[in-house]
Design an enzyme around this catalytic site. Structure first.
Site: not given
Ligand code: IMP
Ligand code: MG
Length: 177
Positions: A103, A152, A159
């Site tokens: 993300d 999302f 989850d």
């Molecule tokens: P980042 O550190 O912002 O890249 O987010 C990574 C973590 O956030 C992922 O490993 C997921 O656990 C959670 N995450 C990010 N986007 C989503 C989503 O759309 N659905 C569910 N979990 C998400």
């Protein structure tokens, strides 16, 4: 349409589209690491299903470990991350991080930096889902399964507040909530 906790979700990506994308990633990994024994590192909890599907089709030497990135808020309210569960020696090995979704990129950026401290031969990142419009980091995401809009999503390991990991298709938050 399904309801999880208080929110409505709609089917966004089917299981067969997901598994087709994973087959393509696995083929690339196979080609790139043919003569090596790479270490696959799955990031729990969300990646368990992605990892299982990669491994199912990866017919070559490899080892598999799982880690968790625990994130908590320090006194300055900045997120402090902590890597747990890596008890495999990765020095001089080729490491491939398997993530469910990238993300902002905070998690994989942190993880890559932590793993590099142990002097592996290389560290690559493979993610099942990627949100290019949200991603802010200056690191390379080496293998991407499916690029998605800034929505999302739940299912196929991901989850919403603990629920939905068991869904076979991926669902996105509905516009009608
Ligand atoms: P980042 O550190 O912002 O890249 O987010 C990574 C973590 O956030 C992922 O490993 C997921 O656990 C959670 N995450 C990010 N986007 C989503 C989503 O759309 N659905 C569910 N979990 C998400
Ligand atoms: Mg995750």
């Amino acid at each position: 349409m399904i309801t999880i906790h208080d929110k409505k979700f709609e089917v966004y990506i089917t299981e067969s589209e997901i598994e087709f994308a994973i087959e393509k990633i696995t083929q690339k990994l196979f080609d790139d690491f043919q003569d090596e024994t790479p270490v696959f590192i799955g990031v729990l909890n969300g990646s368990f299903r992605f990892v299982a599907q990669v491994i199912k089709n990866y017919n070559n030497n490899c080892t598999i470990s799982f880690v968790k990135v625990a994130s908590y808020h320090g006194t300055e309210n900045a997120a402090i991350e902590n890597l747990i569960g890596l008890n495999e020696d990765i020095k001089d090995k080729h490491v491939i991080i398997l993530e469910d979704i990238v993300d902002t990129g905070n998690t994989v950026e942190y993880l890559k930096a932590e793993l590099k401290k142990q002097e592996p031969k290389s560290v690559k990142i493979a993610t099942l889902f990627f949100k290019p419009d949200v991603f802010k980091k200056d690191i390379k995401i080496d293998y991407v399964g499916i690029r998605i809009q800034d929505k999302f999503i739940v299912g196929y390991g991901l989850d919403y507040d603990g629920l939905g990991r068991n869904l076979n298709d991926v669902y996105a938050l509905s516009e009608n909530n």
